[in-house]
Motif scaffolding. Structure first.
Motif, PDB file in Angstrom:
ATOM      1  N   VAL A 257      13.735  -1.935  12.432  1.00  0.00           N
ATOM      2  CA  VAL A 257      13.173  -0.598  12.204  1.00  0.00           C
ATOM      3  C   VAL A 257      14.059   0.208  11.255  1.00  0.00           C
ATOM      4  CG1 VAL A 257      12.660   1.621  13.298  1.00  0.00           C
ATOM      5  CG2 VAL A 257      11.911  -0.502  14.383  1.00  0.00           C
ATOM      6  N   PHE A 258      15.381   0.096  11.445  1.00  0.00           N
ATOM      7  CA  PHE A 258      16.323   0.854  10.620  1.00  0.00           C
ATOM      8  C   PHE A 258      16.195   0.471   9.148  1.00  0.00           C
ATOM      9  CE2 PHE A 258      20.599   1.042   8.628  1.00  0.00           C
ATOM     10  CZ  PHE A 258      20.764   2.412   8.626  1.00  0.00           C
ATOM     11  N   PHE A 259      16.257  -0.818   8.866  1.00  0.00           N
ATOM     12  CA  PHE A 259      16.218  -1.256   7.469  1.00  0.00           C
ATOM     13  C   PHE A 259      14.822  -1.117   6.866  1.00  0.00           C
ATOM     14  CE2 PHE A 259      20.100  -3.475   8.859  1.00  0.00           C
ATOM     15  CZ  PHE A 259      20.966  -2.976   7.909  1.00  0.00           C
ATOM     16  N   SER A 260      13.799  -1.278   7.680  1.00  0.00           N
ATOM     17  CA  SER A 260      12.439  -1.074   7.173  1.00  0.00           C
ATOM     18  C   SER A 260      12.229   0.383   6.788  1.00  0.00           C
ATOM     19  CB  SER A 260      11.413  -1.473   8.235  1.00  0.00           C
ATOM     20  OG  SER A 260      11.504  -2.843   8.540  1.00  0.00           O
ATOM     21  N   SER A 261      12.785   1.284   7.591  1.00  0.00           N
ATOM     22  CA  SER A 261      12.667   2.714   7.288  1.00  0.00           C
ATOM     23  C   SER A 261      13.378   3.052   5.989  1.00  0.00           C
ATOM     24  CB  SER A 261      13.245   3.554   8.433  1.00  0.00           C
ATOM     25  OG  SER A 261      12.546   3.315   9.632  1.00  0.00           O
ATOM     26  N   ILE A 262      14.557   2.471   5.776  1.00  0.00           N
ATOM     27  CA  ILE A 262      15.302   2.699   4.535  1.00  0.00           C
ATOM     28  C   ILE A 262      14.494   2.209   3.337  1.00  0.00           C
ATOM     29  CG2 ILE A 262      17.314   1.967   3.185  1.00  0.00           C
ATOM     30  CD1 ILE A 262      18.974   2.106   5.670  1.00  0.00           C
ATOM     31  N   GLN A 263      13.879   1.036   3.489  1.00  0.00           N
ATOM     32  CA  GLN A 263      13.092   0.473   2.391  1.00  0.00           C
ATOM     33  C   GLN A 263      11.883   1.345   2.064  1.00  0.00           C
ATOM     34  OE1 GLN A 263      12.287  -3.438   3.934  1.00  0.00           O
ATOM     35  NE2 GLN A 263      13.967  -4.371   2.789  1.00  0.00           N
ATOM     36  N   LEU A 264      11.169   1.786   3.094  1.00  0.00           N
ATOM     37  CA  LEU A 264       9.995   2.618   2.866  1.00  0.00           C
ATOM     38  C   LEU A 264      10.381   3.965   2.254  1.00  0.00           C
ATOM     39  CD1 LEU A 264       7.955   1.931   6.122  1.00  0.00           C
ATOM     40  CD2 LEU A 264       7.366   1.222   3.805  1.00  0.00           C
ATOM     41  N   PHE A 265      11.471   4.559   2.747  1.00  0.00           N
ATOM     42  CA  PHE A 265      11.949   5.820   2.192  1.00  0.00           C
ATOM     43  C   PHE A 265      12.329   5.647   0.721  1.00  0.00           C
ATOM     44  CE2 PHE A 265      15.628   8.502   1.120  1.00  0.00           C
ATOM     45  CZ  PHE A 265      15.061   9.759   1.262  1.00  0.00           C
ATOM     46  N   SER A 266      13.016   4.547   0.429  1.00  0.00           N
ATOM     47  CA  SER A 266      13.465   4.286  -0.944  1.00  0.00           C
ATOM     48  C   SER A 266      12.275   4.079  -1.875  1.00  0.00           C
ATOM     49  CB  SER A 266      14.373   3.053  -0.971  1.00  0.00           C
ATOM     50  OG  SER A 266      15.485   3.223  -0.117  1.00  0.00           O
ATOM     51  N   LEU A 267      11.291   3.313  -1.420  1.00  0.00           N
ATOM     52  CA  LEU A 267      10.102   3.075  -2.237  1.00  0.00           C
ATOM     53  C   LEU A 267       9.335   4.374  -2.483  1.00  0.00           C
ATOM     54  CD1 LEU A 267       8.774  -0.282  -0.706  1.00  0.00           C
ATOM     55  CD2 LEU A 267       9.660   0.061  -3.014  1.00  0.00           C
ATOM     56  N   GLY A 268       9.241   5.196  -1.445  1.00  0.00           N
ATOM     57  CA  GLY A 268       8.552   6.474  -1.596  1.00  0.00           C
ATOM     58  C   GLY A 268       9.249   7.386  -2.580  1.00  0.00           C
ATOM     59  N   LEU A 269      10.578   7.408  -2.523  1.00  0.00           N
ATOM     60  CA  LEU A 269      11.365   8.253  -3.418  1.00  0.00           C
ATOM     61  C   LEU A 269      11.233   7.776  -4.865  1.00  0.00           C
ATOM     62  CD1 LEU A 269      13.313  10.639  -3.506  1.00  0.00           C
ATOM     63  CD2 LEU A 269      15.185   9.031  -3.141  1.00  0.00           C
ATOM     64  N   ILE A 270      11.352   6.467  -5.050  1.00  0.00           N
ATOM     65  CA  ILE A 270      11.193   5.908  -6.397  1.00  0.00           C
ATOM     66  C   ILE A 270       9.777   6.160  -6.906  1.00  0.00           C
ATOM     67  CG2 ILE A 270      11.171   3.749  -7.723  1.00  0.00           C
ATOM     68  CD1 ILE A 270      13.330   2.729  -5.750  1.00  0.00           C
TER      69      ILE A 270
END
Length: 313
Positions: free
Chosen positions: A275-288
């Motif tokens: 959950v932690f790393f998936s959240s980071i990935q989704l946040f990063s993709l959204g920001l980009i």
């Protein structure tokens, strides 16, 4: 010496009459004491669905100094301010809200400071009467966060109520970007600036047009328009994730070697990590994606606004 007053309007029919009366009274005083020689009041009707435009037409028929730009639809406050900048013909201009939370009676003081040579006069809200605690808190956090993330020093707790010299107006007219945070663009020009404090009163009538979502969008526009630091934060989060994964890997391997009979807790720790790393990935993709989306909108080259009608311009 001519002053232009730019007032973006969206469904403000309850305040228009009072606003115009107070503006004309204040500007007449400025004429009498020779602070200015001429003035114009430019209303930008941002696609109002009430009687705002009807009232503005009526007042503009009686006074040619009252001018109106009417949009074909709602384009937003920042674009409305841009249209006012494009239409202004004064040696300086004052931007103010239509709801009378920006008191017209402060205009003479702003002009006096402008006459001393300042190119931008910011009006800082000392008190925000009638606003919720949440709005005050989020506004306070936003300005401080923005100044931390960007190289542009925007005066804390200042809004769109300000005076701009002709030089700043000419500079702003050259800008073509679609996602506009005018408070930052004005400061980006440089030049001498002064900040005056005032107590911001409650709305004269009607309801606030800036919802929390609109305020949040404006905050995102401000940060992404003036800083790439959020993208750099994605890299930092990635590095933190890699380091964390190596630590967890080392812990699992050492536990297996040193305590082979021990049953390692699995489901809970695995779920937390995923959950932690998936959240980071989704946040990063959204920001980009937010930055890429802005590039996409900019390269289209569409007009910033569409004018339905002009009056006295």
């Amino acid at each position: 010496m001519k002053i232009s007053i730019v007032v973006p309007c969206f469904n403000e029919d309850k305040v228009i009459k009072e606003l115009i009366e107070r503006l004309k009274e204040t500007l007449t005083i400025c004429l009498d004491i020779k602070l200015i020689t001429k003035y114009e009041i430019i209303f930008i009707d941002d696609g109002s669905s009430d009687n705002t435009l009807l009232l503005l037409r009526s007042f503009s028929r009686d006074d040619e100094r009252i001018k109106v730009v009417s949009f074909s639809r709602n384009f937003g406050q920042q674009i409305a301010i841009t249209a006012g900048i494009d239409a202004a013909d004064g040696d300086a201009m004052v931007i103010m809200d239509a709801d009378l939370q920006d008191p017209p009676e402060l205009i003479p003081e702003m002009i006096k400071e402008w006459n001393k040579g300042y190119k931008i006069i910011h009006m800082k809200r000392k008190q925000r009467i009638g606003e919720s605690g949440l709005k005050k808190f989020t506004a306070k956090i936003f300005y401080r966060l923005l100044n931390k993330l960007t190289t542009v020093e925007i005066p804390l707790d200042s809004g769109d109520f300000k005076l701009l010299d002709k030089e700043i107006i000419l500079y702003l007219r050259k800008l073509t970007e679609h996602f506009r945070f005018m408070r930052g663009l004005e400061v980006l020009a440089g030049f001498s600036q002064l900040t005056l404090e005032y107590d911001r009163p409650a709305r004269f009538a009607g309801k606030p047009k800036y919802s929390f979502l609109k305020s949040f969008k404006l905050a995102v526009d401000g940060i992404t328009s003036f800083s790439s630091k959020p993208l750099k934060m994605v890299t930092v989060l990635g590095i933190i994730g890699i380091i964390s994964s190596f630590i967890l890997m080392a812990y699992a391997m050492m536990s297996k070697i040193m305590l082979p009979n021990r049953i390692l807790p699995g489901w809970t720790s695995l779920l937390i990590v995923v959950v932690f790393f998936s959240s980071i990935q989704l946040f990063s993709l959204g920001l980009i994606g937010e930055y890429i989306g802005r590039i996409y909108e900019e390269v289209k080259g569409r007009p910033l606004y569409v004018i339905k009608d002009k009056i006295n311009l």
